[in-house]
Design an enzyme around this catalytic site. Structure first.
Site, PDB file in Angstrom:
ATOM      1  N   ASP A   1       0.841  -1.205   0.000  1.00  0.00           N
ATOM      2  CA  ASP A   1       0.000   0.000   0.000  1.00  0.00           C
ATOM      3  C   ASP A   1       0.871   1.249   0.000  1.00  0.00           C
ATOM      4  O   ASP A   1       1.608   1.502   0.956  1.00  0.00           O
ATOM      5  CB  ASP A   1      -0.896  -0.016   1.250  1.00  0.00           C
ATOM      6  CG  ASP A   1      -1.625   1.303   1.448  1.00  0.00           C
ATOM      7  OD1 ASP A   1      -1.910   1.662   2.612  1.00  0.00           O
ATOM      8  OD2 ASP A   1      -1.871   2.000   0.430  1.00  0.00           O
TER       9      ASP A   1
ATOM     10  N   ASP B   1      -3.870   4.019   2.841  1.00  0.00           N
ATOM     11  CA  ASP B   1      -5.257   3.818   3.303  1.00  0.00           C
ATOM     12  C   ASP B   1      -5.463   2.409   3.872  1.00  0.00           C
ATOM     13  O   ASP B   1      -6.576   2.014   4.191  1.00  0.00           O
ATOM     14  CB  ASP B   1      -6.249   4.079   2.164  1.00  0.00           C
ATOM     15  CG  ASP B   1      -6.092   3.054   1.021  1.00  0.00           C
ATOM     16  OD1 ASP B   1      -6.884   3.135   0.052  1.00  0.00           O
ATOM     17  OD2 ASP B   1      -5.174   2.199   1.101  1.00  0.00           O
TER      18      ASP B   1
ATOM     19  N   ASP C   1      -2.330  -1.260  -3.379  1.00  0.00           N
ATOM     20  CA  ASP C   1      -2.767  -0.524  -4.574  1.00  0.00           C
ATOM     21  C   ASP C   1      -1.813  -0.754  -5.743  1.00  0.00           C
ATOM     22  O   ASP C   1      -0.751  -1.374  -5.600  1.00  0.00           O
ATOM     23  CB  ASP C   1      -2.899   0.973  -4.258  1.00  0.00           C
ATOM     24  CG  ASP C   1      -1.721   1.504  -3.429  1.00  0.00           C
ATOM     25  OD1 ASP C   1      -1.940   2.345  -2.546  1.00  0.00           O
ATOM     26  OD2 ASP C   1      -0.589   1.023  -3.665  1.00  0.00           O
TER      27      ASP C   1
ATOM     28  N   ASP D   1      -7.730 -10.940 -14.047  1.00  0.00           N
ATOM     29  CA  ASP D   1      -8.697 -11.915 -13.565  1.00  0.00           C
ATOM     30  C   ASP D   1     -10.046 -11.593 -14.223  1.00  0.00           C
ATOM     31  O   ASP D   1     -10.609 -10.516 -13.984  1.00  0.00           O
ATOM     32  CB  ASP D   1      -8.822 -11.796 -12.036  1.00  0.00           C
ATOM     33  CG  ASP D   1      -9.212 -13.112 -11.386  1.00  0.00           C
ATOM     34  OD1 ASP D   1      -8.623 -13.465 -10.350  1.00  0.00           O
ATOM     35  OD2 ASP D   1     -10.093 -13.798 -11.944  1.00  0.00           O
TER      36      ASP D   1
ATOM     37  N   ASP E   1     -12.323 -16.706 -13.946  1.00  0.00           N
ATOM     38  CA  ASP E   1     -12.937 -17.103 -12.679  1.00  0.00           C
ATOM     39  C   ASP E   1     -14.121 -18.051 -12.909  1.00  0.00           C
ATOM     40  O   ASP E   1     -15.035 -17.720 -13.673  1.00  0.00           O
ATOM     41  CB  ASP E   1     -13.435 -15.832 -11.976  1.00  0.00           C
ATOM     42  CG  ASP E   1     -13.869 -16.086 -10.548  1.00  0.00           C
ATOM     43  OD1 ASP E   1     -13.009 -16.528  -9.761  1.00  0.00           O
ATOM     44  OD2 ASP E   1     -15.047 -15.875 -10.231  1.00  0.00           O
TER      45      ASP E   1
ATOM     46  N   GLU F   1     -10.197 -21.108 -14.271  1.00  0.00           N
ATOM     47  CA  GLU F   1     -10.321 -21.605 -12.899  1.00  0.00           C
ATOM     48  C   GLU F   1     -11.526 -22.513 -12.905  1.00  0.00           C
ATOM     49  O   GLU F   1     -12.649 -22.076 -13.142  1.00  0.00           O
ATOM     50  CB  GLU F   1     -10.526 -20.473 -11.887  1.00  0.00           C
ATOM     51  CG  GLU F   1     -10.366 -20.974 -10.468  1.00  0.00           C
ATOM     52  CD  GLU F   1     -11.430 -20.502  -9.518  1.00  0.00           C
ATOM     53  OE1 GLU F   1     -12.426 -19.940  -9.969  1.00  0.00           O
ATOM     54  OE2 GLU F   1     -11.244 -20.686  -8.302  1.00  0.00           O
TER      55      GLU F   1
ATOM     56  N   HIS G   1      -5.261 -17.241  -3.445  1.00  0.00           N
ATOM     57  CA  HIS G   1      -5.989 -16.371  -2.501  1.00  0.00           C
ATOM     58  C   HIS G   1      -7.180 -17.075  -1.869  1.00  0.00           C
ATOM     59  O   HIS G   1      -7.828 -16.522  -0.984  1.00  0.00           O
ATOM     60  CB  HIS G   1      -6.452 -15.120  -3.241  1.00  0.00           C
ATOM     61  CG  HIS G   1      -7.446 -15.436  -4.299  1.00  0.00           C
ATOM     62  ND1 HIS G   1      -7.114 -16.112  -5.464  1.00  0.00           N
ATOM     63  CD2 HIS G   1      -8.775 -15.212  -4.374  1.00  0.00           C
ATOM     64  CE1 HIS G   1      -8.199 -16.277  -6.193  1.00  0.00           C
ATOM     65  NE2 HIS G   1      -9.213 -15.742  -5.569  1.00  0.00           N
ATOM     66  N   ASP G   2      -7.497 -18.279  -2.366  1.00  0.00           N
ATOM     67  CA  ASP G   2      -8.632 -19.042  -1.811  1.00  0.00           C
ATOM     68  C   ASP G   2      -8.189 -20.181  -0.912  1.00  0.00           C
ATOM     69  O   ASP G   2      -9.040 -20.791  -0.253  1.00  0.00           O
ATOM     70  CB  ASP G   2      -9.450 -19.683  -2.951  1.00  0.00           C
ATOM     71  CG  ASP G   2     -10.218 -18.677  -3.754  1.00  0.00           C
ATOM     72  OD1 ASP G   2     -10.475 -18.959  -4.943  1.00  0.00           O
ATOM     73  OD2 ASP G   2     -10.559 -17.613  -3.216  1.00  0.00           O
TER      74      ASP G   2
END
Ligand code: TEU
Length: 657
Positions: free
Chosen positions: A29, A33, A37, A106, A206, A256, A328-329
């Site tokens: 980041d 925030d 990013d 993605d 996805d 995926e 990430h899953d």
């Protein structure tokens, strides 16, 4: 990408590439925030280049209300403000390209966000959007059918304006698109072209095997997703997408596709015939779970190995594998398949060898390269993932004990992979100067990139060594994989071979030492250990150093000469510190990446002044061995270059025999 050796008929950049998956909100980041990013990704491109990355897959960066962290898109042509602007994205494309790194986006088009303008119009019945989604009347005063969402609850939600229900295989904020409607498909193809014109080099698609919906008068009381996947229409839609957008373009495309078999891969990703280049398998992600991911099952190495090897052998010559151990899953691989305690470093390196030396395109998920682990937040209030929070809430409503739910969450929550990338031992692991959107894993003080870069024995430099090796040896990209010892309870071993002769990979996926008797015909064959996870990597992969792309007498002599004369063969008894390379120097180059990280930055032993000396380069640890068996320590991994089967070095005094 440089690849020595002969051109291959089926060569493609995306088959040779190391792909790195970034979950942008947790990567780095710059704005302060607390959310990663695009500027943060740009700031870390030198690091990715130094790692040896060729392509980056970005989890969704489009405008989204964030119900599922961006997998609920409300505008496919806008960058979500929390990640930056389109100008930031265009700068990212330029800066990545300047470092030889391609970008893969993605593509989330099985569903949109319920805040997408298409859905607003559909709710109002406005043509043509009224049929952009899947609406059905209620049945017998209830839902259209008994399907459940992947994230819990029913897969249908009622909308009064339509006096009908819409289908959502995931959350109610993720209505499924109606791919039967040509106008929907044309909109998808248009948005794909929009991003390709921006310089994107491909797509991860996805749940793309869910886009073909069957007749919905299904009576099953089931997770709707499981009743939908791999419908023949999904193949037909992808073949249309291939003709409309992908054909003739040199893109990385990977579907995926939960719930696929190798036979599905032959269809979705037939070598050279599309529609996709690859698909992600999931079978190797199911061997340690029961009916659902939240129910544990014992992790059985033999079963896991069989799944890995079956996919390798069944795809050989028919489809190109996509390789991953985490994303990430999924939980962190070192915690799930290895050891995140005493043997964390060795286990993380071993899993790196398994990921990077199988046949196929390896996908490294952010943090795997430094051995990041699962997290054990004490309270459900520390978790953010919709799937995790729904599981907890539904469990508590059913009266399941909190301890049991938290144990399952610690083991399998998707947030295990979504805690901030650990850059340093500084505040918030160097991820943000603000308050992170999710807490940092408390082990960041020990496990972080800065510490890893300064440590020649780190997981990070082992990844760099493996990646450097893989980029130099055609057999490690295109060579077929030959499984060995399928029934050994701890050792995963295989050959990678092409016409230049075999490479042997031997991995002890166990905390217990083990003896592996090499099978015929490799037992006793001359071989040279070029990498292992117990000794300081030899300097061989410095670009200046020849490595045996093809075994011949001169290479063997070079190897033998390097080790100070051919050592006697026989069972390996080496202990750490006995190998010449162990006496190598320390330091692997600068501890910062700003402008210093170069793709060919040499790693490995170097002199005390941090410079690589010719002596270090020559001093690999390359004795020619002729082992009958390996004694492998806890989570020990070894990589050998073997003499081709027909090879028989003349012994001193021997004729030309
Ligand atoms: O995941 C689809 C999918 O396979 C999920 O069911 C996944 O296996 C599950 O979350 C594991 O617990 C894709 C994305 O990768 C995921 O992040 C999204 O939540 C999902 O689709 C919906 O877009």
């Amino acid at each position: 990408m440089t690849m020595e050796g002969r051109a291959r008929p089926e060569r493609a950049w995306w088959k040779e590439a190391i792909v790195y998956q970034i979950y942008p909100r947790s990567f780095f980041d710059v704005s302060g925030d607390g959310v990663g990013d695009l500027a943060g990704i740009i700031a870390k491109l030198d690091y990715l280049q130094a790692l040896g990355v060729d392509a980056v897959w970005l989890s969704p960066i489009y405008r989204s209300p964030g119900a599922d962290n961006g997998y609920d898109v409300s505008d496919y042509r806008e960058i979500d403000p929390q990640f930056g602007t389109m100008a930031d994205f265009e700068r990212l494309v330029r800066e990545a390209d300047a470092r030889g790194i391609r970008l893969v986006l993605d593509l989330v088009v099985n569903h949109t966000s319920d805040e997408h303008p298409w859905f607003y119009a559909s709710r109002q019945g406005i043509v043509p959007y009224r049929d952009f989604y899947i609406w059905r009347p209620g049945k017998n005063g209830g839902l259209p059918n008994r399907w459940r969402s992947v994230f819990g609850g029913p897969a249908w939600t009622y909308v009064p304006e339509r006096d009908a229900y819409y289908l959502h295989l995931f959350s109610p904020k993720q209505p499924d698109l109606n791919w039967d409607l040509p106008a929907v498909r044309q909109e998808v193809y248009r948005l794909m072209r929009f991003w390709l014109e921006k310089g994107v080099a491909g797509f991860r698609m996805d749940v793309i095997n869910a886009i073909g919906k069957p007749e919905l008068d299904d009576e099953a009381d089931a997770v709707g997703f499981e009743r939908v996947i791999n419908h023949p229409k999904a193949f037909r839609f992808l073949e249309e997408m291939y003709e409309a957008v992908l054909k003739g373009a040199d893109l990385l495309t990977v579907g995926e596709t939960p719930g696929v078999t190798p036979e599905h891969a032959w269809r979705y990703a037939a070598l050279g015939r599309g529609p996709l280049g690859m698909i992600f398998p999931f079978e190797h992600m199911t061997v340690d779970v029961g009916a659902t991911k939240w129910e544990p099952a014992p992790f059985d190495v033999v079963r896991w190995k069989r799944v890995l090897f079956r996919w390798q052998t069944k795809l050989e010559g028919r489809a190109w594998p996509a390789l991953y151990l985490g994303n990430h899953d999924q939980p962190r691989p070192v915690s799930r398949f290895g050891d995140d305690g005493e043997y964390r470093v060795a286990a993380a390196k071993l899993l790196a060898a398994l990921l990077l030396l199988q046949k196929g395109t390896p996908f490294v998920y952010q943090g795997e390269e430094i051995g990041m682990t699962n997290v054990r937040f004490p309270s459900i209030d520390d978790y953010r993932d919709i799937e995790t929070l729904n599981f907890y809430r539904e469990g508590r409503e059913r009266g399941v004990a909190e301890e049991r739910l938290m144990a399952a969450i610690h083991r399998m929550s998707r947030d295990n992979a979504r805690t901030p990338m650990q850059w340093s031992a500084g505040k918030n692991a160097g991820f943000t100067s603000g308050t992170p959107w999710i807490r940092v894993n408390p082990n960041y003080r020990e496990i972080n990139v800065e510490a890893a870069w300064a440590d020649p024995d780190s997981v990070l430099h082992f990844y760099r060594a493996l990646i450097a090796l893989r980029k130099r040896v055609p057999a490690l990209v295109y060579g077929r994989l030959v499984p060995l010892c399928p029934d050994d309870p701890a050792v995963i071993a295989f050959l990678r071979e092409d016409e230049a002769g075999p490479w042997l990979v031997a991995l002890n996926l166990s905390p217990a030492p083990t003896t592996w008797a090499l099978p015929r015909p490799i037992a006793g064959r001359p071989m040279v250990r070029v990498l292992d996870n117990r000794h300081r990597p030899p300097a061989y992969w410095d670009p200046a150093t020849p490595i045996p792309a093809a075994w011949g007498d001169k290479e063997a002599a070079a190897f033998a000469g390097v080790g100070g004369g051919e050592a006697a063969g026989g069972p390996e008894t080496g202990a750490p510190g006995e190998r010449p390379s162990e006496r190598g120097g320390h330091g692997v180059g600068p501890s910062t990446f700003a402008g210093e990280g170069r793709r060919d930055a040499p790693v490995g032993a170097a002199g005390p002044d941090g410079k690589q000396t010719a002596a270090d380069v020559r001093r690999g640890s390359w004795e020619v061995e002729r082992p009958e068996a390996f004694r492998l320590g806890p989570f020990e991994a070894r990589v050998y270059r073997m003499a081709p089967s027909g090879h028989r070095r003349r012994r001193p005094g021997e004729g030309d025999g």
